[in-house]
Each structure stands twice: as structure tokens, then as C-alpha cells.
Scaffold this motif. Structure first.
Motif, PDB file in Angstrom:
ATOM      1  N   GLY A  89      -8.002   4.585  -7.454  1.00 23.10           N
ATOM      2  CA  GLY A  89      -8.268   4.853  -6.045  1.00 23.10           C
ATOM      3  C   GLY A  89      -7.613   6.132  -5.573  1.00 23.10           C
ATOM      4  O   GLY A  89      -7.251   6.260  -4.408  1.00 23.10           O
ATOM      5  N   GLY A  90      -7.492   7.103  -6.482  1.00 19.97           N
ATOM      6  CA  GLY A  90      -6.839   8.352  -6.127  1.00 19.97           C
ATOM      7  C   GLY A  90      -5.400   8.397  -6.580  1.00 19.97           C
ATOM      8  O   GLY A  90      -4.745   9.432  -6.471  1.00 19.97           O
ATOM      9  N   SER A 107     -10.303   8.051   2.946  1.00 16.85           N
ATOM     10  CA  SER A 107      -9.881   7.627   1.604  1.00 16.85           C
ATOM     11  C   SER A 107      -8.391   7.362   1.589  1.00 16.85           C
ATOM     12  O   SER A 107      -7.650   7.891   2.431  1.00 16.85           O
ATOM     13  CB  SER A 107     -10.208   8.730   0.590  1.00 16.85           C
ATOM     14  OG  SER A 107     -11.587   8.942   0.531  1.00 16.85           O
ATOM     15  N   PRO A 108      -7.934   6.548   0.640  1.00 19.49           N
ATOM     16  CA  PRO A 108      -6.521   6.168   0.639  1.00 19.49           C
ATOM     17  C   PRO A 108      -5.549   7.338   0.631  1.00 19.49           C
ATOM     18  O   PRO A 108      -4.470   7.237   1.185  1.00 19.49           O
ATOM     19  CB  PRO A 108      -6.389   5.341  -0.646  1.00 19.49           C
ATOM     20  CG  PRO A 108      -7.727   4.753  -0.853  1.00 19.49           C
ATOM     21  CD  PRO A 108      -8.684   5.795  -0.378  1.00 19.49           C
ATOM     22  N   GLU A 109      -5.910   8.444   0.016  1.00 20.64           N
ATOM     23  CA  GLU A 109      -4.931   9.519  -0.087  1.00 20.64           C
ATOM     24  C   GLU A 109      -4.975  10.496   1.067  1.00 20.64           C
ATOM     25  O   GLU A 109      -4.280  11.501   1.060  1.00 20.64           O
ATOM     26  CB  GLU A 109      -5.185  10.289  -1.392  1.00 20.64           C
ATOM     27  CG  GLU A 109      -6.518  11.020  -1.403  1.00 20.64           C
ATOM     28  CD  GLU A 109      -7.223  10.904  -2.747  1.00 20.64           C
ATOM     29  OE1 GLU A 109      -7.095  11.828  -3.539  1.00 20.64           O
ATOM     30  OE2 GLU A 109      -7.896   9.877  -2.966  1.00 20.64           O
ATOM     31  N   TYR A 165       0.819  -1.210   0.000  1.00 19.75           N
ATOM     32  CA  TYR A 165       0.000   0.000   0.000  1.00 19.75           C
ATOM     33  C   TYR A 165       0.855   1.263   0.000  1.00 19.75           C
ATOM     34  O   TYR A 165       1.834   1.372   0.725  1.00 19.75           O
ATOM     35  CB  TYR A 165      -0.908   0.028   1.239  1.00 19.75           C
ATOM     36  CG  TYR A 165      -1.699   1.317   1.318  1.00 19.75           C
ATOM     37  CD1 TYR A 165      -1.295   2.350   2.167  1.00 19.75           C
ATOM     38  CD2 TYR A 165      -2.792   1.542   0.493  1.00 19.75           C
ATOM     39  CE1 TYR A 165      -1.986   3.544   2.220  1.00 19.75           C
ATOM     40  CE2 TYR A 165      -3.487   2.730   0.538  1.00 19.75           C
ATOM     41  CZ  TYR A 165      -3.081   3.726   1.407  1.00 19.75           C
ATOM     42  OH  TYR A 165      -3.765   4.908   1.436  1.00 19.75           O
ATOM     43  N   VAL A 209      -2.372   1.637  -4.663  1.00 22.36           N
ATOM     44  CA  VAL A 209      -3.605   1.782  -3.898  1.00 22.36           C
ATOM     45  C   VAL A 209      -4.495   0.579  -4.276  1.00 22.36           C
ATOM     46  O   VAL A 209      -4.445  -0.448  -3.622  1.00 22.36           O
ATOM     47  CB  VAL A 209      -4.289   3.129  -4.147  1.00 22.36           C
ATOM     48  CG1 VAL A 209      -5.582   3.231  -3.361  1.00 22.36           C
ATOM     49  CG2 VAL A 209      -3.354   4.279  -3.748  1.00 22.36           C
ATOM     50  N   TYR A 210      -5.262   0.698  -5.340  1.00 24.68           N
ATOM     51  CA  TYR A 210      -6.092  -0.433  -5.774  1.00 24.68           C
ATOM     52  C   TYR A 210      -5.619  -0.895  -7.153  1.00 24.68           C
ATOM     53  O   TYR A 210      -5.861  -0.254  -8.149  1.00 24.68           O
ATOM     54  CB  TYR A 210      -7.565  -0.032  -5.831  1.00 24.68           C
ATOM     55  CG  TYR A 210      -8.155   0.351  -4.491  1.00 24.68           C
ATOM     56  CD1 TYR A 210      -8.838   1.552  -4.332  1.00 24.68           C
ATOM     57  CD2 TYR A 210      -8.029  -0.485  -3.383  1.00 24.68           C
ATOM     58  CE1 TYR A 210      -9.372   1.913  -3.104  1.00 24.68           C
ATOM     59  CE2 TYR A 210      -8.565  -0.127  -2.160  1.00 24.68           C
ATOM     60  CZ  TYR A 210      -9.228   1.061  -2.022  1.00 24.68           C
ATOM     61  OH  TYR A 210      -9.748   1.409  -0.803  1.00 24.68           O
ATOM     62  N   THR A 218       1.240   5.494  -2.054  1.00 24.58           N
ATOM     63  CA  THR A 218       1.134   6.304  -3.255  1.00 24.58           C
ATOM     64  C   THR A 218       2.501   6.660  -3.820  1.00 24.58           C
ATOM     65  O   THR A 218       2.595   7.297  -4.865  1.00 24.58           O
ATOM     66  CB  THR A 218       0.356   7.611  -2.959  1.00 24.58           C
ATOM     67  OG1 THR A 218       0.993   8.280  -1.867  1.00 24.58           O
ATOM     68  CG2 THR A 218      -1.085   7.316  -2.571  1.00 24.58           C
ATOM     69  N   GLY A 254      -6.772   7.971   6.240  1.00 25.68           N
ATOM     70  CA  GLY A 254      -6.775   6.753   5.434  1.00 25.68           C
ATOM     71  C   GLY A 254      -5.417   6.073   5.439  1.00 25.68           C
ATOM     72  O   GLY A 254      -5.309   4.856   5.599  1.00 25.68           O
TER      73      GLY A 254
END
Lengths: 395, 542
Positions: free
Chosen positions: A209-210, B118-120, A175, A183-184, A177, B124
Motif C-alpha cells: 500500500g505504498g 492514498s495512504p502515503e 496505521y 498500511v495494509y 508508515t 490520506g
């Protein structure tokens, strides 16, 4: 009170400033219009929008269920020799005989409480030449797991899906960024190499996922290391010939076009397919939101893609409930197959697509089955381009 | 006299037709899906059915605990809301806004507040980081806690409505005594809560009953309630094997039936007694709600609606996606609007018919009204996914899978019937309230002939209370617009609807589209819902 007097009183009274007579008449008219509109619309509401008409289905594989050979909302499919490898929402990876639907082997993913995989690719083994492996996009665990094929050990227990998977030969991601993390994850595409010491030179990985982008891992020594990434979350087009400004909104599937040396990306929520060089430079887009509602090319949530050797690609439209064949070079639609529904030949939210021999297999996810139909490509160009290193010049 | 006899005869015919229509409605909403379920169970056999039913004890316990938790939370949050609804003065108009979230998607609070994890985001990243360090339970617990809290905020206005009925009967003397005897606001509130403990408990029970169903946030957070487990089983079981699933789902269906029968019996007894005594419904508190109560009520509304919507709006990367959403998904928008319109009209007809039948001097008409009220209450209390799946089973059995325009029409009728089953009780309740609120003088035997003609009933009853069934119809239409649970089970593939778009957006983290759907639904439903609720409140105060 006398009836006539009551009538006068009733009709002359005001009701929120509007005469009751007018209000009641208007109400009746509105009610009638609403009912008639509803009756007129009701049949139309159930009709599927016109697409390509029913598939000329040659085989239907699977049904709803959790037994081997059954599917619970299958999400990804790929071809392994003359068999199909499918992962579904119960986190089972199954290998299926496409002609009979017989279960040939499979396993359950090691973890699935947080979610199930949404991508699967069969490609060259990352380390052993001449052998294949399956690359599973373990979406909600933010990783790509690579397992060996052809599941010899598990085929001995072909009556059931094994509870534990084989030992993965490679795991990418985790996991995050930052570079090399996900992310996903949605899909992974190994780039074959002609060098037997390096059967796979690169692995492309898409995610959303961002952090919507495509990451590229290159073979370094005995492993793979992050090399570069392209794409950011959004809806922009970017600049052809460059990685700058390229945006994705759920890049769902990747496909390598060996004949052109290109990478195709289904940018699902932007309703388009992107063409990129193997170094991630934009070549162009096919479809897009501006094409929606404008036939003949309208991609509604393109999820799966299979590249054919005749210069076309088959795209499964999750939102369009059909399969569209597109000319990669010109970006035009050259055929639409399937329509929405539950009958044979109809599709419901197709997630993926694969080609085996002369048959195209569409993952009819909403109907928990796979439907096969004759490939529209000419006989000489049936195979998917770029499989197993055929025709690759390599990067 | 001759005119009266003719009018009475026509009224009898009208009552007969009304009763027949109501009975047909009850048979449709219960009978059509029931036939499919009974066939599936018959194929399964009793022993296998009992075995299957016994496998869901664990999920039933989880359901009960979850529903109780949401009910208690909603009751607590709903206290200031109920106080504002029951209060006197112009502040009562705020009730319209406070009730609005009830007709908007349940998922707003869950999705909106979920943006923060949320992931970001910082939160999260912290959650996922902790999970990767070993606390794998943390993301699951956070998700489920968010679902429970979001549903509590959504249901708080409903709890407030139930409490408001009791609050409205608070003697003014008690309120004044409280103010004089104790300067502490908290002590005065504690006194009032003790006085109305029964009503607050009832509000928790009402919300808890609703939350035994298949609320979407519970499904998305994978909370293993009975309804969520059954939902999963339904999606992973072929039509031929659904008997086992129906057997496992039977506790929920039986509970809904038992609750409906109990409530009908209790309400009919209460209504008969009230009419016999000539009771008048309380007109509301004699005092205005305090600033503190109004502030708390507004804070609850912000948590349920305003803040989540703003959070979703902040996540939008490209507002062009939001603005072109209606064009891009025009078929889904029109499909949803058409379905909502038809359901609204049907609920209006149910409400008017029930109003006529409940107030009829003829016993058979009143029995028919209670029958349809009970049927619609039972289907409303049944988890939505079961309603949709049952209709889907019936649809398949009746040849809906044959495709073509017949299959398409049958599919649309299945969707509409499902929505009527889910929300038709609002119309029936409006009809009951309409008949109950008839002026006492019209119930006197001496005025029987006035009510007994259709025209007289129209003039003296319906025209004065028409806003009740109209308000129920509008609320039903708003709820149909975004109803997910039954829709995703019954709707055939093809043209989308807003519910499926919303569920896909939630599942696949399409945040821009989720924001677009929610903003669209809120923008469309909010003014309509506000107008409808204002009409209902205004009518009920007459």
C-alpha cells in the motif's frame, strides 16, 4: 432515373475522396475478415493457457455461501494440527475438518466495514509454550491480531460462527508508515524458539500500500517491539547479502524454512519469491518479470507459499491459476499442478496453500472452496518445514 | 415494371430475413439469460421470492437517492458541454473530445482523484488519522463522495448530449434578445436554463436511470445501493441458491423493463408523428458558444479525464511496468480486443438491420425493429452484474461447466452475448436515427419503389448514413474493451481480460498496473473513439 444511369452515378461517386466502389468492397472485405477472425478467436479465447493439467483432487471442501463450512471468496488458509483455519471475504475465521469439511468453530472479525483480512498464520502462542495461536493480518485495519487456539469455548457453538471473537492475546501495529506501523498488512509469521520462556522470538509482518516491506518485531520483556524492517516499494532486486536496495510490490505471504533458517516472501506483483536470512538479508530471487512467458518457471502473482521438508516449496499462483512446486536452492520449477476452470481439479485465483499430513490443500478462492491433492513430496518429507519449533536452532 | 416487381419481391425477402434476424437477436439477449433466472425463481417459490424482494427496500432507496444525486450533478456539469455540442462554427469539433470520456472507463475519475487520498499522502494520512481518533465514518464518506463525483463527471457528456438536442432548437432571436436585455452573463444563462428546464431535467433523469445500475465506483466504495448489494449477494451465493438473489434483484429488472416499454412507446409515437409532419432535425445553434461556455466545458473534461490520468501517471514508480504491460498481459489484451471486435461487428449488423427495418414499408419489419430496440434497451438499463450473472447461470445450465473446448467456446459466447445485451442498443438507436433521417422526398409514396429495392436502399439511405451504425459499433467496441460489471460475473477463469485486470488493480491497489491499464485503454480507445464520434456527428449534420 434509368437503372443503368443510377448504377453509373453510384459507383463513380467519391466518398471522402475514395471511390464508393472501392470503399464498399473494402468494407465488405474488412467485415468478412473481422467476422472470421472473431469466429476463429472465440473458441480460443475461452481456453485456459496450458498449465499443469487438472489436479488429482482427493477432497473438495466447501462451497459458496455464508453458513458455517461455506466460504465467500476465501483469502487465506493455514493448518492447525489436523484441521484447517480459513479466513474469507465475509471476515469470518473458520476452523474446518479437512477430511469432511465440517465446521469446527470460528468467529467474525470485530471490524470489517473498511475491508477484510487477507492473511492468516497458525503458529506458536507468543507467550505460552506448547500452545498454538492464529495470527490474523487484519489488512484494512492496519494491524495483526493474535487469537488463542484451539477455540475450545467457541467449539461448543459449532453450529454457527460466533459474532464476537475471543479476546486477542496480542495486537501489533496501527496505521502509519513509521517503524512499527502498517498500511495494509498481508501476513504475519512467528519465528519459533526452543526457549520455553520465549516460545516466539520474532514476528515477521509483511505489508503493502505504498509502504511495501517486511517488519520484524522481537520479544522484549512481556511484549514485542519493533526491531528492524527491510524492503521499500518498487521493482528493484537489491544486493545479495544485504538489506539494501531490496524492493517489494505487494509482499503477500511469508513462510519460514526451518531447515535452512530462511524467510521466504512471495513478492506477488513482482512475480517472484524472495529468499532472505532471518535478519532480512537477501539471498536471492526466484522467478521475476523476466521469467514471465519463459517456461518452465513463470510465477504469475504468487500469493500463497508452503515450504516442504524436501527442499521444495509449493506456491499458489493467483494469476496463473495453478500451484507450482519450486526447488528453493536452485530456483527452478519442478512441477505445476492445476489449470484454470470451475470443475473439480481446476482452480480460479488460488490465494493460499497449506499442508496437512500427506495432503496439500489449495485455497481455490474464485470457486469458493478448498481442494486437496496428494503431496508431491516424498513420504519422509511431507511436513511443512519449521512448524512448532521443530528443527529450529533459533536466531 | 418487371424489374420493379422483382426488386420489390427481393426487398420483401430482405425485410423478412432482417426481421427474423432481429427477432432472433431479441430472443438471444432476453431468452438465454431469462430461462436460467426463471428456473431459479421457480425453484424458490412465490412466497420466498416475495420475501426476498421485500428485503431490498432500503438499498432501493439508497439507489434512488444516489442516482438522483449523480443525475443532478451530471446535468449541472453537462450544461456547458451541451452548449458547445449544439453551437455553430468550428468550435463544434470540440464536441468530439468532450464526448470521449463516455467510451472510457467509468473508474478513471474515481481512481485518479482517489490518488490524493492514498495512504502515503497528506490528505490520506489526515483521513486515517481522524478515523483512528474516532471519526470512523470519515474514510467511508470520502470514498463514497468520490465515487458519486467521479461518476457525475463521467456522465456529464451524456447529459450534455441530451441537453444539446434542446439547445440546438433555441431560437437565435432569444439568444440575441438575452444579450441585448441583460449584460450579466449569469442572468442570460439563467434565462436559457429556464427556457430549457425540461431538457435539463430530462438529462438528469437519463443519467439517473443509468446510475441505478452497478457502476464500479459505487461497488468499490461499498455504497449500499441495490445493485451493489445484489452484486455482493451474487458473489456469496451458490448457483443453486440464486433464486433468492434473483428475487431480490427483480425490482431492478422490472424497472428496466417498464422503462424500456415506456420509452419505446413514447419514441415510436414521436417518430411516427415526426415522419408524418415531415420534420427536419434542427441543424444546431445559430451562434457560437462563448469563451466562458467553452472554458467550463473544457474544465469538466479535465476533471473527468485529463487530471485523473495525470494523477495516475504521477503515481507510477517504474514506467518499465507500464511499458511491459502489453507483453506481460498479452493474452488479456488480445482476448479483450477480439471480444471488442466481435461485439463491434455485431452491433454494426444490428444497426444496419434496424436501419433497414425501421425504414421498411412493411409493418412486420418495423415491429421487429421496435421489438429488438426495446429488448436491447431493457438489457442496457439492467445493472451489468445482473446481465453477467444471468448469462453465467445460462452458461452453467447449458453445460458450460463441462470444460474443454465446448465449455470454453460457450464461455466466450456468453461474454459476447453479455456485451451485446449491454451495448447493442447503441446500434439499434443508430438504425432508428438512420431511418428517421431519410430525406423526406424518399418517404413520399411516389418514390416508394426507389426505397423498396435493396440496392436503392443501399444507395440512397445506407451509404449516406453508414457512419451512424459504424460510429455506434466503434463506441460499443470501446465500451466492451473495459466493461467490468458483466465481465467479472460471466467470464470463466483462464485468460484474463482488461476488465478483470483493472478490477484487480483497483481492489489490490496495484497502482502501476492500474495506470498501465488505464493509459493503454485510453491510448487505444481515444483516437478510435474520436474518429467514431466525429463520424457520427458529421453524419448527423447532413
Amino acid at each position: 432515373m434509368h437503372a443503368a444511369a443510377r448504377r453509373t452515378l453510384f459507383w463513380n461517386a467519391n466518398w471522402f475522396g475514395v471511390s464508393r466502389r472501392v470503399a464498399h468492397i473494402a468494407g465488405f472485405v474488412a467485415l468478412l475478415v473481422a467476422l472470421m477472425s472473431g469466429v476463429a478467436l472465440v473458441p480460443g479465447c475461452g481456453d485456459a493457457p496450458a498449465r499443469g493439467g487438472p489436479l488429482e483432487t482427493s477432497v473438495v471442501i466447501g462451497e459458496t455461501g455464508r453458513f458455517p463450512g461455506q466460504f465467500a471468496y476465501p483469502r487465506a488458509i493455514d493448518a492447525h494440527g489436523s484441521s484447517l483455519v480459513i479466513v474469507d471475504k465475509s471476515a469470518r475465521v473458520q476452523r474446518i475438518d479437512p477430511g469432511t469439511g465440517v465446521f469446527l468453530g470460528g468467529w467474525a472479525m470485530p471490524e470489517s466495514d473498511l475491508g477484510k483480512p487477507t492473511g492468516i498464520t497458525v503458529g506458536p502462542h507468543p507467550f505460552d509454550a506448547g500452545v498454538e495461536a492464529v495470527y490474523v493480518a487484519d489488512t484494512h485495519y492496519h494491524r495483526v491480531m493474535v487469537y488463542p487456539l484451539p477455540l475450545d469455548a467457541l467449539e461448543k457453538t459449532s453450529r454457527r460462527v460466533a459474532e464476537t471473537p475471543p479476546e486477542p492475546i496480542l495486537t501489533l501495529g496501527g496505521y502509519g508508515t513509521e517503524d512499527g506501523s502498517f498500511v495494509y498488512v498481508t501476513d504475519a509469521a512467528p519465528l519459533p524458539s526452543a526457549d520455553p520462556a520465549r516460545p516466539v522470538s520474532r514476528i515477521y509482518v509483511s505489508e503493502y500500500g505504498g509502504n511495501d516491506r517486511v517488519s520484524v518485531f522481537e520479544r522484549v520483556g512481556d511484549g514485542f517491539e519493533f526491531a528492524f524492517a527491510f524492503g521499500t516499494p518498487g521493482h528493484g532486486d537489491g544486493t545479495p547479502g544485504s538489506r539494501e536496495g531490496v524492493m517489494f510490490h505487494r509482499p503477500q505471504s511469508l513462510a519460514l524454512d526451518g531447515d535452512r533458517g530462511e524467510l521466504l516472501v512471495t513478492d506477488a506483483s513482482n512475480h517472484r519469491v524472495g529468499r532472505f536470512t532471518l535478519d532480512g538479508e537477501l539471498i536471492g530471487w526466484i522467478g521475476g518479470v523476466d521469467a514471465v512467458g519463459v517456461e518452465p518457471l513463470e510465477l504469475r502473482y504468487p500469493y500463497g507459499i508452503a515450504v516442504l521438508r524436501d527442499g521444495t516449496a509449493l506456491v499458489s499462483e493467483f494469476g496463473g491459476n495453478c500451484v507450482r512446486r519450486i526447488d528453493i536452492e536452485t530456483g527452478t520449477s519442478v512441477g505445476v499442478y492445476g489449470e484454470a476452470g470451475r470443475l473439480e481439479g481446476q482452480l480460479a485465483s488460488p490465494w493460499g496453500i497449506a499442508v496437512v499430513d500427506r495432503t496439500v490443500y489449495v485455497l481455490d478462492s474464485g470457486n469458493d472452496r478448498v481442494q486437496g491433492f496428494r503431496s508431491p513430496a516424498p513420504a519422509a518429507d511431507l511436513a511443512e518445514a519449521g512448524r512448532n519449533g521443530e528443527g529450529w536452532a533459533g536466531p | 415494371m418487371g424489374e420493379s416487381r422483382g426488386g420489390t419481391a427481393r426487398a420483401a425477402w430482405a425485410d423478412g430475413l432482417t426481421a427474423a434476424g432481429l427477432v432472433a437477436t431479441a430472443l438471444l439477449v432476453l431468452g438465454v439469460p431469462g430461462v436460467g433466472i426463471v428456473r431459479s425463481l421457480a425453484m424458490l417459490g412465490l412466497g420466498a421470492a416475495l420475501d426476498a424482494a421485500g428485503t431490498v427496500v432500503g438499498p432501493l432507496v439508497v439507489s434512488a437517492l444516489t442516482a438522483a444525486g449523480i443525475g443532478v450533478l451530471a446535468a449541472a456539469i453537462g450544461v456547458p458541454i451541451g452548449w458547445v455540442i449544439a453551437s455553430a462554427g468550428r468550435i463544434r469539433a470540440l464536441a468530439v473530445v468532450l464526448l470521449m470520456p463516455l467510451v472510457l472507463p467509468q473508474t478513471i475519475a474515481f481512481a485518479g482523484w482517489g490518488v490524493l487520498r492514498s495512504p502515503e499522502t497528506m490528505l490520506g494520512n489526515a483521513i486515517v488519522g481522524a478515523a483512528q481518533d474516532g471519526a470512523r465514518w470519515l474514510p467511508i464518506v470520502v470514498s463514497r463522495g468520490l465515487a458519486v463525483l467521479g461518476l457525475a463527471f463521467w456522465a456529464a457528456p451524456l447529459a450534455g448530449v441530451v441537453q444539446a438536442v434542446a439547445f440546438a432548437s433555441t431560437p437565435r432571436a432569444l439568444i440575441e434578445q438575452g444579450r441585448l436585455s441583460s449584460p450579466s452573463v449569469l442572468r442570460r444563462w439563467a434565462l436559457l436554463m429556464r427556457v430549457h428546464a425540461g431538457a435539463i431535467g430530462l438529462s438528469a433523469a437519463v443519467v439517473g436511470m443509468l446510475m441505478l445500475g452497478s457502476a464500479v465506483p459505487l461497488h468499490l466504495s461499498n455504497l449500499p445501493t441495490h445493485a451493489t448489494v445484489i452484486w455482493l449477494e451474487l458473489t456469496e451465493t451458490s448457483l443453486a441458491e440464486r433464486g433468492r438473489v434473483w428475487a431480490a434483484a427483480s425490482p431492478a429488472v422490472l424497472l428496466a423493463g417498464v422503462l424500456a416499454v415506456a420509452m419505446v412507446a413514447s419514441m415510436s409515437h414521436a417518430v411516427r408523428g415526426s415522419v408524418a409532419r415531415g420534420d427536419q432535425v434542427a441543424g444546431g445553434l445559430g451562434v457560437r458558444a462563448s469563451g466562458g461556455a467553452v472554458g467550463l466545458a473544457c474544465a469538466a473534461w479535465c476533471c473527468a479525464f485529463l487530471v485523473p490520468v495525470l494523477l495516475l501517471a504521477v503515481t507510477v514508480r517504474d514506467w518499465a511496468v507500464v511499458f511491459r504491460f502489453p507483453r506481460f498481459h498479452a493474452d488479456a489484451v488480445w482476448s479483450s480486443l477480439a471480444t471488442s471486435g466481435v461485439v463491434g461487428v455485431l452491433v454494426l449488423l444490428v444497426g444496419v438491420a434496424c436501419g433497414r427495418a425501421f425504414g421498411s414499408p412493411r409493418r412486420f419489419a418495423r415491429v421487429a425493429a421496435w421489438l429488438v430496440f426495446g429488448a436491447l434497451l431493457a438489457t442496457a438499463l439492467t445493472p451489468g452484474v445482473l446481465i453477467g450473472a444471468a448469462m453465467n447461470t445460462a452458461y452453467g445450465s447449458l453445460g458450460g461447466s463441462s470444460g474443454g473446448s465446448f465449455g470454453g467456446s460457450l464461455g466466450s459466447v456468453s461474454v459476447i452475448l453479455s456485451m451485446l445485451a449491454r451495448f447493442g442498443v447503441l446500434g439499434a438507436f443508430a438504425g432508428l436515427w438512420m431511418a428517421w433521417r431519410e430525406d423526406a422526398s424518399l418517404r413520399a409514396d411516389g418514390a416508394l419503389h426507389v426505397r423498396d429495392t435493396v440496392r436503392a436502399w443501399w444507395v440512397f439511405v445506407l451509404s449516406r448514413r453508414l457512419l451512424l451504425p459504424v460510429g455506434a459499433a466503434i463506441a460499443s467496441a470501446c465500451l466492451t474493451l473495459h466493461e467490468i460489471e458483466a465481465s467479472v460475473m460471466v467470464r470463466p477463469p483462464g485468460p484474463d481480460n482488461l476488465a478483470r485486470l483493472m478490477l484487480d488493480a483497483l481492489h489490490f491497489a496495484r497502482m502501476d498496473e492500474l495506470a498501465a491499464v488505464i493509459l493503454l485503454v485510453a491510448a487505444a480507445a481515444a483516437p478510435i473513439a474520436a474518429a467514431g464520434m466525429w463520424a457520427v456527428l458529421a453524419s448527423s449534420r447532413k
